[in-house]
Design an enzyme around this catalytic site. Structure first.
Site, PDB file in Angstrom:
ATOM      1  N   LYS A 133       0.846  -1.199   0.000  1.00 26.94           N
ATOM      2  CA  LYS A 133       0.000   0.000   0.000  1.00 26.94           C
ATOM      3  C   LYS A 133       0.885   1.254   0.000  1.00 26.94           C
ATOM      4  O   LYS A 133       0.615   2.223  -0.725  1.00 26.94           O
ATOM      5  CB  LYS A 133      -0.947  -0.014   1.209  1.00 26.94           C
ATOM      6  N   GLN A 192      -4.630  -1.781   9.648  1.00 26.94           N
ATOM      7  CA  GLN A 192      -4.569  -3.099   9.018  1.00 26.94           C
ATOM      8  C   GLN A 192      -5.124  -4.168   9.962  1.00 26.94           C
ATOM      9  O   GLN A 192      -4.778  -4.212  11.142  1.00 26.94           O
ATOM     10  CB  GLN A 192      -3.113  -3.411   8.622  1.00 26.94           C
ATOM     11  N   ASP A 201     -10.957   2.880   4.348  1.00 24.79           N
ATOM     12  CA  ASP A 201     -11.302   1.459   4.244  1.00 24.79           C
ATOM     13  C   ASP A 201     -12.826   1.259   4.202  1.00 24.79           C
ATOM     14  O   ASP A 201     -13.299   0.170   3.879  1.00 24.79           O
ATOM     15  CB  ASP A 201     -10.770   0.699   5.472  1.00 24.79           C
TER      16      ASP A 201
END
Ligand code: GUN
Length: 291
Positions: free
Chosen positions: A52, A96, A119
């Site tokens: 990422k 994450q 997200d």
């Protein structure tokens, strides 16, 4: 049979984002800045977060990786989240997953400012998604929609079977495929660990989206001719002949199933790269909304 080439499409999307960032820079505007928080040392998670961050560099975004130890307490993580929430320099950030067991994931996801939640995991954004309101769509489902869109795969009136009800993929995917619009307008069946006789269901599917994490679970006998296959599985399977000691394996027995499919995503090079491209897209959106 057509391969849905996520690697190629994600590169096209990254090129488009790069152009937009160049325009922002030319106008003297601040470029998007993504932060990624990782707690602990899980190998796969570290690899994803590193990808990422690399992707941010590729398109001209700023990025910050926040690494916290495996013993980080919930309070410490919540403090870090508050820091990112109020940091004007950060446009969007992700935590994450999975998190270590001492941390309550729901509490953490609810602490993220919804306007920075690239997200799309905060209940406010998830709710907006379910209500067809404009919001951040979780990156993997968003990537699957984009792949279907760019290949012009018809979804209207089709029977879509989603395997797995995770909050990250299966659940949002089942909502998005049933929404009004394109891609969408599917009749959706969401299957999970308590589903009985799954073969009876998958063999009636026009589209199968598998996010189970069981290597080679979906066999040719379980699907009908001309099925459309989206394989979200990315399990590391030990393999001594590979330099890394493992190979990334999808949920679908690709060699056999691809012979019956009309469209299929490969693993690797299918859904995985699309996830990263759409995270960048959400981060660009977050920046634009903050102007
Ligand atoms: N773990 C697996 N997939 C994801 C994702 O899309 N976002 C985050 N934050 N964690 C993940």
């Amino acid at each position: 049979m057509t391969i849905l080439d996520g690697k190629k499409v994600s590169n096209d999307i990254k090129d488009e984002i790069t152009e937009q960032v160049k325009k922002m820079k030319a106008k003297g505007e601040k470029v998007p800045h993504l932060a990624a928080v990782i707690v602990g040392n899980d190998g796969a998670s570290l690899t994803y977060v590193a990808s990422k961050v690399r992707a941010c560099e590729r398109v001209g975004f700023e990025s910050t990786m926040v690494r916290l130890s495996n013993t980080t307490s919930e309070i410490e993580l919540l403090d870090k989240i508050e820091e990112l929430n109020v940091d004007d320099n950060i446009d969007g950030f992700i935590i994450q997953l999975p998190l270590p067991p001492q941390i309550n994931t729901q509490k953490v996801l609810m602490a993220v400012d919804p306007s920075k939640d690239v997200d799309g995991f905060h209940p406010e954004n998830f709710g907006k998604m379910a209500l067809d309101m404009s919001t951040f769509i979780p990156a993997t489902p968003f990537g699957i929609l984009e792949l279907l869109d760019r290949y012009g795969v018809e979804t209207k009136g089709k029977h879509t079977v989603v395997i797995g009800r995770s909050h990250i993929v299966g659940r949002p995917m089942s909502i998005l495929m049933g929404r009004k619009g394109f891609p969408g307008n599917s009749t959706v069946t969401l299957t999970h660990s308590h589903t009985k006789n799954i073969t009876q269901i998958t063999s009636q599917a026009d589209i199968i989206i598998s996010a189970l994490g069981v290597p080679n679970f979906l066999k040719a006998e379980m699907v009908k001719d001309d099925v459309i296959i989206i394989d979200v599985g990315i399990t590391r399977v030990p393999d001594e002949t590979s330099p890394k000691g493992y190979i990334i394996t999808g949920d679908v027995d690709f060699d056999a199933v691809s012979k019956k499919a009309s469209y299929i995503t490969p693993v690797p090079g299918g859904v995985g790269p699309m996830t990263i491209a759409m995270l960048l897209k959400n981060t660009l959106l977050a920046r634009e909304q903050r102007m």
